[in-house]
Design a protein around this motif. Structure first.
Motif, short mmCIF file in Angstrom:
data_model
loop_
_atom_site.label_atom_id
_atom_site.label_comp_id
_atom_site.label_asym_id
_atom_site.label_seq_id
_atom_site.Cartn_x
_atom_site.Cartn_y
_atom_site.Cartn_z
N THR A 41 15.54 0.88 -16.30
CA THR A 41 16.14 1.82 -15.72
C THR A 41 15.27 3.03 -16.11
OG1 THR A 41 17.90 2.22 -17.17
CG2 THR A 41 18.31 1.01 -15.16
N GLY A 42 14.63 3.15 -17.20
CA GLY A 42 14.09 4.08 -17.85
C GLY A 42 12.79 4.78 -16.69
N PRO A 43 12.52 5.83 -17.07
CA PRO A 43 11.48 6.61 -16.00
C PRO A 43 10.02 5.69 -16.32
CG PRO A 43 11.63 8.17 -17.87
CD PRO A 43 12.58 6.98 -17.89
N THR A 44 9.39 5.69 -14.99
CA THR A 44 7.90 5.05 -15.14
C THR A 44 7.18 6.04 -14.02
OG1 THR A 44 8.43 3.50 -13.35
CG2 THR A 44 8.72 2.91 -15.47
N LEU A 45 5.85 6.09 -14.54
CA LEU A 45 5.07 6.78 -13.53
C LEU A 45 3.87 5.51 -13.01
CD1 LEU A 45 3.39 9.13 -12.92
CD2 LEU A 45 1.84 8.77 -14.76
N GLN A 46 3.79 5.75 -11.65
CA GLN A 46 3.15 4.58 -10.97
C GLN A 46 1.75 5.34 -10.39
OE1 GLN A 46 5.56 2.65 -8.33
NE2 GLN A 46 7.37 2.57 -9.59
N LEU A 47 0.70 4.74 -10.46
CA LEU A 47 -0.74 5.28 -10.06
C LEU A 47 -1.43 4.12 -9.38
CD1 LEU A 47 -1.87 6.70 -13.32
CD2 LEU A 47 -0.84 8.11 -11.68
N THR A 48 -2.17 4.63 -8.12
CA THR A 48 -2.94 3.56 -7.65
C THR A 48 -3.87 3.06 -8.59
OG1 THR A 48 -4.68 5.22 -6.85
CG2 THR A 48 -2.52 4.95 -5.46
N PRO A 49 -4.49 2.05 -8.48
CA PRO A 49 -5.63 1.63 -9.38
C PRO A 49 -6.97 2.46 -9.29
CG PRO A 49 -4.71 -0.35 -7.99
CD PRO A 49 -4.07 1.00 -7.53
N ALA A 50 -7.19 3.22 -8.41
CA ALA A 50 -8.22 4.20 -8.22
C ALA A 50 -7.75 5.29 -9.28
CB ALA A 50 -8.45 4.36 -6.85
N ALA A 51 -6.63 5.64 -9.00
CA ALA A 51 -6.23 6.95 -9.80
C ALA A 51 -6.32 6.58 -11.41
CB ALA A 51 -4.90 7.54 -9.39
N TRP A 52 -5.59 5.35 -11.61
CA TRP A 52 -5.62 4.74 -13.04
C TRP A 52 -7.21 4.72 -13.49
CZ3 TRP A 52 -2.88 4.63 -17.23
CH2 TRP A 52 -3.29 3.50 -18.36
N ALA A 53 -8.06 4.20 -12.72
CA ALA A 53 -9.43 4.04 -13.30
C ALA A 53 -10.19 5.39 -13.63
CB ALA A 53 -10.24 3.30 -11.98
N ALA A 54 -9.99 6.15 -12.57
CA ALA A 54 -10.48 7.80 -12.88
C ALA A 54 -9.89 8.28 -14.34
CB ALA A 54 -10.11 8.48 -11.59
N PHE A 55 -8.61 8.05 -14.37
CA PHE A 55 -7.83 8.72 -15.54
C PHE A 55 -8.61 7.97 -16.82
CE2 PHE A 55 -4.57 7.77 -18.97
CZ PHE A 55 -4.40 9.01 -19.06
N THR A 56 -8.58 6.67 -16.92
CA THR A 56 -9.09 5.99 -18.05
C THR A 56 -10.74 6.26 -18.36
OG1 THR A 56 -9.43 3.93 -16.77
CG2 THR A 56 -7.37 4.17 -17.99
N ALA A 57 -11.37 6.54 -17.13
CA ALA A 57 -12.75 6.88 -17.39
C ALA A 57 -12.94 8.36 -18.06
CB ALA A 57 -13.48 6.75 -16.04
N ASP A 58 -12.14 9.16 -17.65
CA ASP A 58 -12.22 10.37 -18.10
C ASP A 58 -11.70 10.55 -19.67
OD1 ASP A 58 -12.19 13.38 -17.58
OD2 ASP A 58 -10.15 13.52 -18.13
N CYS A 59 -10.82 9.61 -19.97
CA CYS A 59 -10.36 9.52 -21.23
C CYS A 59 -11.50 9.00 -22.40
CB CYS A 59 -9.04 8.77 -21.40
SG CYS A 59 -7.63 9.44 -20.77
N ALA A 60 -12.10 8.06 -21.60
CA ALA A 60 -13.00 7.37 -22.43
C ALA A 60 -14.36 8.40 -22.71
CB ALA A 60 -13.52 6.21 -21.68
#
Length: 62
Positions: A41-60
């Motif tokens: 029941t805790g909060p979660t964030l849901q991203l599209t696979p494209a948004a997740w890929a962009a986020f992880t690429a930016d972090c890297a």
């Protein structure tokens, strides 16, 4: 039909700090939650696979 998500942390995470994110993937979304609050029941964030890929690429790139 209900599907249970399979949550995981990075292999770089330790068991000391508790300041980790857990991630689970499904067909249409990447689910992210705080490892300190793993309850269903805790909060979660849901991203599209494209948004997740962009986020992880930016972090890297940093």
């Amino acid at each position: 039909m209900s599907t249970t998500l399979q949550w995981f942390k990075s292999t770089y995470s330790s068991s000391e700090g508790g300041q980790c994110l857990e991630v689970a993937t499904s067909t249409h979304a990447i689910h992210i939650r705080d490892s300190k609050n793993p309850a269903a029941t805790g909060p979660t964030l849901q991203l599209t696979p494209a948004a997740w890929a962009a986020f992880t690429a930016d972090c890297a790139a940093r």
